[in-house]
Write an enzyme that holds these catalytic residues in place. Structure first.
Site: not given
Length: 906
Positions: A98, A107, A371, A489, A595, A651, A778, A797, A799-802, A884
């Site tokens: 096993r 599975g 488990r 399953h 936004r 913003r 950013e 603040s 802006g982690t996307n940019d 935050y």
């Protein structure tokens, strides 16, 4: 020093324990631990997870050479405890092989039972047991499993059934029987022969007769299964690293198929679907483990309560239930009492809900696995809170027990009760995994993926699911199966995924070839709509409307616990009062990002916005902006009111102006008509806005610097909305955020415009109110010069996307063209736009936070990109001392739990 690669267990002793999950995997560690606490476990040994990684580095031949000595000794260990010999024809020992990674992957990898059989050993077992039916039933199972797992006998087409099952069905059809257990000894022997012939014909390989060769083939096949397609997909879904590898546990076989005093089953110490503190599970008499999960036979319930509930749902009379489907509690009361005692013991020992596998061999109970159980999000929360109330765990443990992402399941819509009263129930199955799901029927996993990719919501309908269906199950809204019980399953995997599932709906007749399912006398085709209630097992015709979930009961208690321990607060990204109210109901402590550009796209606003863009003088732009002012003011007033008393970070306009103008000829003609100018004028202006790289062009603070009247109008709208609310007795807390700065000079210029506009607005209202001015960091340069910026800004603040986009140099709009290759080649471990890159982007953020605090000790910092709702990213923010994290409304509870866990973990 010699590296130890094999750990033995048995007879109440073990070389490992529960703390050795990393080396022995979850299964191996728990088998050792069960021995140490007195649970009856067949003797065996576990090969470490490191050996799996060695297998991939040095290959099969060398790993066998490296392991041979320790494995030979470990086999002797089993032989001594079982008083039998592996490969011996007169006193044979059989084993199971096993898999077992340190994280549960139900599975996803492979198991082989009854290993060690060949013609001579089979005859020896007949002589020893005087039970030829049991022996040849075990033999045909072994050849089938070994052929499938080790020799890779698979269906050639998705419409085809398993080649071994096809042979079984043909043999059963000759005599007109339906169940495998009704096959005669001669028919079982025939199956063994036919299976071996099929293997030879399909693979060109003879089935191995040497038990030692069988053992090494199985061990290496388990290692190989770590990298099978479904295991890889499951690890990606669950965030399990490839380098963990799987351990291999080899155990002496105990047999649930030795007759009416033998059985096999799966059980849970609590309900994995709803968290109810009720021992439950399923078993089959005269069967082996795969029979229970495969759904080929209707399993019976462990407890009488469970049996009564099952019969009620299935419409079975009490007389029929007692005669055909008695519970183990009724049919095997002594075994049930032992089973019940041990499941209680295991839950008390592990202090968590347990998922257990067991076998009864001729009246003796053996445990094969335990488990911590995979369960639904609602069950996870209920079990954690119940264990807290029962005194088994403390508050911090209750918080740590819950997986943040699984809370998403509690936020999914549920069926509207009024709509349910009108819906037509077309069949009833088992409530295998709670939830509400509506969608179009598809019958194959790859079709589910394809339809989902095209934007369809689908229900995957199968006779029964198998591990190969994982990707399709993930893409579907819900799963419906004709076969299988609560431990099948489909049920186990769906619960782990948080997918709605109805299993064992015996009233449906599925045809893969025709792509139809007959339900209640009606034929449903691929593409027809049905709805599933995974909490009741009901299936409805058509689409049933849903409504939003609510924060209440155990869920609310968990969130209150989070508030008690958390340091990092959670805000929301919200552009409308509705979104703000939803987030506030989920516990958001304010808005981290509004936004303003999202507010410009309805008919009246977009006309004024386009007038502003078309104007080529400040006076013309101000005239158009004055038309926008009342709309902006109303928008801001609604959002500030919805978050009354809580901070709202707004913003200023960020995207390039070309996003607000039409780029097709028909749209440009409409704009020309609205503006009262000729088409050529519009075309020239649209062309003038075009940029080679608009994401790095005329946007963010650059708009406000070029056109300060935009910043002035938006500030006036924000401050006037706040002043009006203040006059009405409300407590607005606006924050004005300057986007996309790279230098302190940019921020200083925009700050001056904001302050000037605010003063004018305060003069109009005759009073002042507090507000803050901050910036969105950013651009990498802004992070690097955060100390300079902090001398002017009251908050940061991120802006982690940019910031991610600019740090990596990846366009998030185009990353799909190469990201899959990067992930496959391990250049990246995860998509950096989904999970914050702590090594690079994270270090820029950490540096900026530290620089900001040196200049302005009380500066407030937060994150407002997509990462604000991703648990590991939230924990990173907490670790570096942010105030935050902000995320979409329906991610707020997830972020709250992650933030609390960060505080508890320290």
């Amino acid at each position: 020093m010699t590296v130890k690669r094999v750990y033995t267990f048995g007879n109440g002793k073990a070389e490992g324990n529960a703390q050795m999950r990393k080396q022995l995997g979850g299964k191996g560690a728990n088998l050792a631990e069960m021995n140490l606490i007195g649970v009856p476990v067949p003797p065996g040994f576990t090969i470490t997870t490191d050996c799996c990684n060695e297998y991939y580095k040095i290959g099969q031949e060398k790993i066998v050479e490296v392991l041979r000595g320790e494995v030979d000794e470990a086999v002797k260990h089993i032989e001594n405890l079982m008083n039998s010999k592996f490969g011996d024809a007169t006193n044979p020992l059989l084993v199971s092989v096993r898999s077992g990674a340190r994280a549960s992957m139900p599975g996803m990898m492979d198991t082989i039972l009854n290993l060690g059989l060949n013609d001579e050993v089979a005859e020896g077992m007949v002589a020893k047991t005087n039970n030829p039916h049991f022996v040849y039933d075990s033999y045909r199972r072994f050849v089938q499993m070994y052929g499938d797992v080790v020799l890779e006998m698979k269906p050639e087409n998705k419409e085809d059934i398993d080649p071994f099952e096809e042979i079984i069905e043909s043999v059963k059809a000759e005599r007109g029987i339906k169940l495998d257990k009704d096959l005669t000894v001669e028919e079982l022997q025939k199956l063994v022969r036919l299976f071996k012939e099929a293997i030879k014909a399909r693979t060109g390989k003879d089935f191995p007769n040497d038990p030692i060769e069988q053992l090494w083939g199985a061990i290496c096949a388990v290692f190989r299964s770590w990298m099978n397609e479904r295991a890889i997909l499951y690890r990606k879904m669950e965030g399990i690293p490839d380098e963990w590898g799987t351990a291999v546990s080899v155990m002496a076989m105990v047999f649930g198929n030795m007759g009416e005093t033998s059985a096999t089953g799966v059980c849970f110490s609590r309900d994995a679907g709803n968290g109810e503190n009720l021992f439950n599970g399923e078993y089959l008499v005269n069967a082996q483990g795969e029979d229970v999960v495969a759904g080929t036979r209707t399993p019976q319930q462990i407890t009488k309560v469970g049996s009564l509930r099952w019969a009620n749902r299935a419409g079975i009379t009490e007389e029929e239930r007692i005669s055909k489907y008695p519970s183990m509690e009724e049919a095997m009361p002594e075994i049930y009492a032992q089973l019940n005692d041990i499941q209680n013991k295991l839950e008390q020992h592990y202090r968590d809900m347990q998922d257990m596998e067991f076998t009864v061999q001729e009246g003796k109970l053996w445990f094969l696995q335990t488990r911590n159980g995979k369960c639904t999000g609602s069950a996870m929360v209920k079990i954690a809170i119940d264990l807290l109330h029962e005194g088994m765990i403390d508050e911090k443990t209750a918080i740590e027990r819950c997986e943040p992402n699984k809370l998403d399941e509690l936020l999914h819509p549920v069926f509207d009760k009024l709509a349910l009263q009108k819906a037509k129930v077309i069949t009833q199955g088992l409530p295998a995994s709670p939830g509400a799901a509506s969608g179009q029927i598809v019958f194959h996993a790859d079709d589910a993926q394809a339809w989902h990719a095209e934007g369809h919501k689908v229900i995957l309908v199968r006779i029964e699911t198998s591990p190969e269906d994982l990707a399709g199950m993930s893409a579907a809204e819900g799963i419906l199966t004709a076969r299988g019980g609560m431990t099948s399953h489909a049920a186990v995997v769906a619960r782990g995924m948080g997918k709605c599932c109805v299993s064992g709906a015996g009233g449906i007749n599925v045809s893969y070839k025709d792509k139809t399912v007959e339900i209640d006398g009606r034929l449903y085709k691929e593409g027809d709509y049905i709805s599933l209630n995974g909490s009741t097992g009901q299936v409805f015709a058509g689409e049933v409307p849903t409504k939003a979930a609510e924060l209440s009961g155990d869920f609310k208690e968990l969130m209150d616990l989070c508030d008690k321990y958390t340091k990092l607060q959670v805000r929301t990204n919200a552009d409308t009062p509705h979104d703000a109210r939803v987030a506030k109901a989920f516990g958001a402590k304010g808005i981290g990002l509004t936004r303003t550009e999202h507010m410009f796209f309805d008919d009246k606003k977009i006309i004024a916005m386009r007038e502003m863009i078309l104007s080529d003088t400040p006076e013309g732009r101000e005239k158009a902006l004055n038309k926008l002012l009342p709309y902006q003011k109303a928008d801001f007033k609604g959002i500030l009111e919805a978050m009354d008393g809580l901070p709202v970070n707004i913003r200023l306009l960020d995207p390039p102006l070309h996003e607000f103008v039409p780029h097709d000829l028909a749209g440009q003609q409409v704009m020309a008509d609205e503006m009262g100018v000729d088409l050529a004028t519009i075309q020239r202006r649209v062309a003038s806005l075009a940029e080679n790289n608009p994401m790095l062009g005329h946007r963010g603070c650059r708009l406000g610097i070029t056109f300060p009247e935009i910043t002035a109008m938006q500030t006036r709208a924000i401050i006037s909305a706040a002043c009006e609310l203040k006059k009405e007795g409300k407590n607005p807390k606006p924050e004005i955020m300057v986007p996309l700065i790279g230098t302190v000079a940019e921020f200083r210029q925009q700050k001056a415009v904001i302050l000037k506009s605010a003063r004018r607005t305060f003069d109009e209202y005759g009073f002042k109110l507090d507000f803050e001015i901050g910036t969105m960091i950013e651009i990498p340069r802004a992070a690097l010069t955060a100390d300079l910026i902090a001398s002017e800004a009251q908050y940061f603040s991120f802006g982690t996307n940019d910031l991610t986009q600019m740090t990596f140099g990846y366009s998030r709009d185009d990353i799909a063209s190469f990201l899959p290759v990067y992930l496959d080649k391990k250049i990246l471990k995860v998509d950096p736009f989904q999970v914050l890159d702590q090594e690079g982007v994270g270090q820029l953020i950490k540096m900026a936070v530290e620089k900001g605090h040196k200049v302005r000790p009380n500066i407030r910092t937060g994150i407002c990109g997509e990462h604000g709702g991703e648990p590991s990213s939230v924990k990173f923010c907490a670790k570096i001392g942010m105030n935050y994290a902000s995320c979409s409304p329906f991610r707020v509870p997830i972020a709250r739990l992650a933030a609390a866990q960060a505080s508890v973990e320290g």
